[in-house]
Scaffold this motif. Sequence first.
Motif, PDB file in Angstrom:
ATOM      1  N   VAL A  16      36.901  69.897  73.226  1.00  0.00           N
ATOM      2  CA  VAL A  16      37.204  71.037  72.366  1.00  0.00           C
ATOM      3  C   VAL A  16      36.093  72.078  72.450  1.00  0.00           C
ATOM      4  CG1 VAL A  16      37.602  71.814  69.996  1.00  0.00           C
ATOM      5  CG2 VAL A  16      38.543  69.626  70.775  1.00  0.00           C
ATOM      6  N   LEU A  17      36.486  73.306  72.754  1.00  0.00           N
ATOM      7  CA  LEU A  17      35.570  74.439  72.744  1.00  0.00           C
ATOM      8  C   LEU A  17      36.039  75.418  71.675  1.00  0.00           C
ATOM      9  CD1 LEU A  17      33.252  76.191  73.891  1.00  0.00           C
ATOM     10  CD2 LEU A  17      34.901  77.112  75.543  1.00  0.00           C
ATOM     11  N   THR A  18      35.163  75.712  70.727  1.00  0.00           N
ATOM     12  CA  THR A  18      35.459  76.689  69.682  1.00  0.00           C
ATOM     13  C   THR A  18      34.633  77.946  69.951  1.00  0.00           C
ATOM     14  OG1 THR A  18      35.871  74.927  68.059  1.00  0.00           O
ATOM     15  CG2 THR A  18      35.445  77.154  67.201  1.00  0.00           C
ATOM     16  N   VAL A  19      35.296  79.085  69.962  1.00  0.00           N
ATOM     17  CA  VAL A  19      34.631  80.368  70.206  1.00  0.00           C
ATOM     18  C   VAL A  19      34.723  81.210  68.933  1.00  0.00           C
ATOM     19  CG1 VAL A  19      34.599  82.491  71.564  1.00  0.00           C
ATOM     20  CG2 VAL A  19      35.169  80.308  72.660  1.00  0.00           C
ATOM     21  N   ARG A  20      33.570  81.642  68.450  1.00  0.00           N
ATOM     22  CA  ARG A  20      33.502  82.515  67.281  1.00  0.00           C
ATOM     23  C   ARG A  20      33.090  83.912  67.746  1.00  0.00           C
ATOM     24  NH1 ARG A  20      30.385  77.938  63.639  1.00  0.00           N
ATOM     25  NH2 ARG A  20      32.279  76.738  63.129  1.00  0.00           N
ATOM     26  N   TYR A  21      33.897  84.888  67.374  1.00  0.00           N
ATOM     27  CA  TYR A  21      33.673  86.261  67.820  1.00  0.00           C
ATOM     28  C   TYR A  21      32.810  87.028  66.822  1.00  0.00           C
ATOM     29  CZ  TYR A  21      37.214  85.300  71.322  1.00  0.00           C
ATOM     30  OH  TYR A  21      37.912  84.761  72.374  1.00  0.00           O
ATOM     31  N   ALA A  22      32.294  88.158  67.292  1.00  0.00           N
ATOM     32  CA  ALA A  22      31.406  88.970  66.462  1.00  0.00           C
ATOM     33  C   ALA A  22      32.110  89.504  65.215  1.00  0.00           C
ATOM     34  CB  ALA A  22      30.846  90.128  67.290  1.00  0.00           C
ATOM     35  N   GLY A  24      34.075  87.838  63.369  1.00  0.00           N
ATOM     36  CA  GLY A  24      34.330  86.737  62.452  1.00  0.00           C
ATOM     37  C   GLY A  24      35.536  85.894  62.801  1.00  0.00           C
ATOM     38  N   SER A  25      36.365  86.332  63.732  1.00  0.00           N
ATOM     39  CA  SER A  25      37.531  85.539  64.134  1.00  0.00           C
ATOM     40  C   SER A  25      37.096  84.348  64.983  1.00  0.00           C
ATOM     41  CB  SER A  25      38.525  86.399  64.907  1.00  0.00           C
ATOM     42  OG  SER A  25      37.936  86.891  66.106  1.00  0.00           O
ATOM     43  N   GLU A  26      38.008  83.396  65.154  1.00  0.00           N
ATOM     44  CA  GLU A  26      37.654  82.153  65.838  1.00  0.00           C
ATOM     45  C   GLU A  26      38.857  81.651  66.633  1.00  0.00           C
ATOM     46  OE1 GLU A  26      35.289  79.246  63.559  1.00  0.00           O
ATOM     47  OE2 GLU A  26      36.929  77.831  63.969  1.00  0.00           O
ATOM     48  N   ARG A  27      38.607  81.129  67.824  1.00  0.00           N
ATOM     49  CA  ARG A  27      39.654  80.535  68.662  1.00  0.00           C
ATOM     50  C   ARG A  27      39.206  79.150  69.107  1.00  0.00           C
ATOM     51  NH1 ARG A  27      43.474  83.204  71.550  1.00  0.00           N
ATOM     52  NH2 ARG A  27      44.082  81.048  72.001  1.00  0.00           N
ATOM     53  N   ARG A  28      40.172  78.243  69.200  1.00  0.00           N
ATOM     54  CA  ARG A  28      39.876  76.862  69.588  1.00  0.00           C
ATOM     55  C   ARG A  28      40.656  76.533  70.854  1.00  0.00           C
ATOM     56  NH1 ARG A  28      41.494  71.500  67.452  1.00  0.00           N
ATOM     57  NH2 ARG A  28      39.634  70.187  67.208  1.00  0.00           N
ATOM     58  N   PHE A  29      39.970  75.905  71.803  1.00  0.00           N
ATOM     59  CA  PHE A  29      40.591  75.583  73.088  1.00  0.00           C
ATOM     60  C   PHE A  29      40.447  74.086  73.368  1.00  0.00           C
ATOM     61  CE2 PHE A  29      38.885  79.862  73.155  1.00  0.00           C
ATOM     62  CZ  PHE A  29      39.948  80.621  73.598  1.00  0.00           C
ATOM     63  N   GLY A  30      41.464  73.497  73.993  1.00  0.00           N
ATOM     64  CA  GLY A  30      41.413  72.096  74.382  1.00  0.00           C
ATOM     65  C   GLY A  30      41.822  71.152  73.276  1.00  0.00           C
ATOM     66  N   ARG A  31      41.606  69.864  73.547  1.00  0.00           N
ATOM     67  CA  ARG A  31      41.928  68.814  72.578  1.00  0.00           C
ATOM     68  C   ARG A  31      40.836  67.754  72.642  1.00  0.00           C
ATOM     69  NH1 ARG A  31      45.200  68.154  76.999  1.00  0.00           N
ATOM     70  NH2 ARG A  31      45.102  66.098  78.034  1.00  0.00           N
ATOM     71  N   PRO A  32      40.628  67.008  71.576  1.00  0.00           N
ATOM     72  CA  PRO A  32      39.549  66.005  71.571  1.00  0.00           C
ATOM     73  C   PRO A  32      39.678  65.013  72.724  1.00  0.00           C
ATOM     74  CG  PRO A  32      40.408  66.329  69.357  1.00  0.00           C
ATOM     75  CD  PRO A  32      41.336  67.080  70.292  1.00  0.00           C
ATOM     76  N   ASP A  33      38.540  64.711  73.324  1.00  0.00           N
ATOM     77  CA  ASP A  33      38.503  63.753  74.428  1.00  0.00           C
ATOM     78  C   ASP A  33      37.139  63.068  74.386  1.00  0.00           C
ATOM     79  OD1 ASP A  33      38.012  62.641  77.124  1.00  0.00           O
ATOM     80  OD2 ASP A  33      39.888  63.617  77.635  1.00  0.00           O
ATOM     81  N   PRO A  34      37.105  61.731  74.354  1.00  0.00           N
ATOM     82  CA  PRO A  34      35.818  61.024  74.248  1.00  0.00           C
ATOM     83  C   PRO A  34      34.882  61.272  75.423  1.00  0.00           C
ATOM     84  CG  PRO A  34      37.616  59.493  74.731  1.00  0.00           C
ATOM     85  CD  PRO A  34      38.247  60.805  74.378  1.00  0.00           C
ATOM     86  N   ALA A  35      35.408  61.788  76.537  1.00  0.00           N
ATOM     87  CA  ALA A  35      34.564  62.050  77.710  1.00  0.00           C
ATOM     88  C   ALA A  35      33.711  63.302  77.539  1.00  0.00           C
ATOM     89  CB  ALA A  35      35.433  62.183  78.953  1.00  0.00           C
ATOM     90  N   PHE A  36      34.041  64.142  76.553  1.00  0.00           N
ATOM     91  CA  PHE A  36      33.329  65.401  76.382  1.00  0.00           C
ATOM     92  C   PHE A  36      32.924  65.592  74.918  1.00  0.00           C
ATOM     93  CE2 PHE A  36      36.197  66.070  79.978  1.00  0.00           C
ATOM     94  CZ  PHE A  36      35.331  66.548  80.938  1.00  0.00           C
TER      95      PHE A  36
END
Length: 414
Positions: A16-22, A24-36
């Motif tokens: 999971v990669l979460t990106v927070r923008y200047a 204040g908005s936020e986007r989430r990419f991917g899904r949980p994985d124990p390898a990462f």
Amino acid sequence: MGIVEGLLNRVVRRGVLTVRYADGSERRFGRPDPAFDDVTVRFADSGVPGAIARDLRLGAAEAFMDGRLIIEQGDILALLTLMRGNAPWSKSTALKIPNPLRRAVSRTSGRLSRLNWQRRSRRNVAHHYDLGNDFYRLFLDPDLQYSCAYFTDPRNSLERAQEDKKAHIAAKLALKPGQRVLDIGCGWGGMALYLHRTAGVEVLGITLSEEQLAVARERAKAAGVADQVRFELTDYRQLTGRFDRIVSVGMFEHVGPPHYREFFRTCHNLLAENGVMLLHTIGRFGGPNVTDAFVRKYIFPGGYIPALSEIVAASEKNNLIIADIEMLRLHYALTGRHWYRRTVENREAIVAMYDERFYRMWLFYLAGVIVTFEHGGMGNYQIQYVRDRHALPLTRDYMGQAEERLRAGPPPAP
């Protein structure tokens, strides 16, 4: 959806990669994985996505270096692992935004940067290796081995792995007391001193770094072997004479493809007719490519990682016989993890020497090394050359026997 978000949607599937923008908005990419590990980054200003979109790796690197790409959960290694691990070289998924014009410009500038005439070679070497010996002592082993170590066990210490690397190389050289050895790109002198200490050979080490030269000469003098282990500030193209053995570790990456044939022609002429040469270099999987823009700009100007086909094509034209090739697939990733950890542990000292931006640049570089050798298209080649097919024993058994003997020897000198 912007270019960066489109890329992240395509690439980040595991973890999971979460990106927070200047704003204040936020986007989430991917899904949980124990390898990462999950990673959260924040863009400090609205210009960061555009900078990354214009040049993916260099833009992200410079934003991180400048404090505009801030990692709020995880670290830069976790971020690069998430990105590269989702697009491993073996699956042929490239982390590039298609842009034919930029690719053409990159290839052209890359070719120009790899023209390493003698004066430029010295300047390029100074850019990286003359950062200061105290800096390198913070993250290297005490012998200052700044190249891929050799891990007979992944749990080994960096010190043990670097000592085993020297034994591994010495065994392939099939050394005999009294032989003359040339060490091209001798660094701080550790390999040359090791070969003399363990095999009783006379060694000439050459470097283009004044900082390295001073330390190497000081070490030889302190060991009382300055008459047997000499170091010179000179380019390999300036040498004459003959040597029974030639070793070059971590230097070929600085030669540049336009000079490969000249390098091997010089080595052929310097190597005795029954001599042996061992070349240890980072190598790229697949065919030739261009140097990464970040590495070319900040780390190794003039540097280029060769494909095996490029090395073979240049050496075979100079009547050098390849007697043995070994690929070290994961050893540099293990080495890089030790360097990365020690760099993090010495953050305050590095920032005091340079500044926060340099520290972040170095972290990005080492994190890139790790993920490239774990998921990307690079490994390390050890290529053994001879001029005469009768120069070495009939089978490779001598290598293992010599290596076992060397590893069982006395501990490394302090």
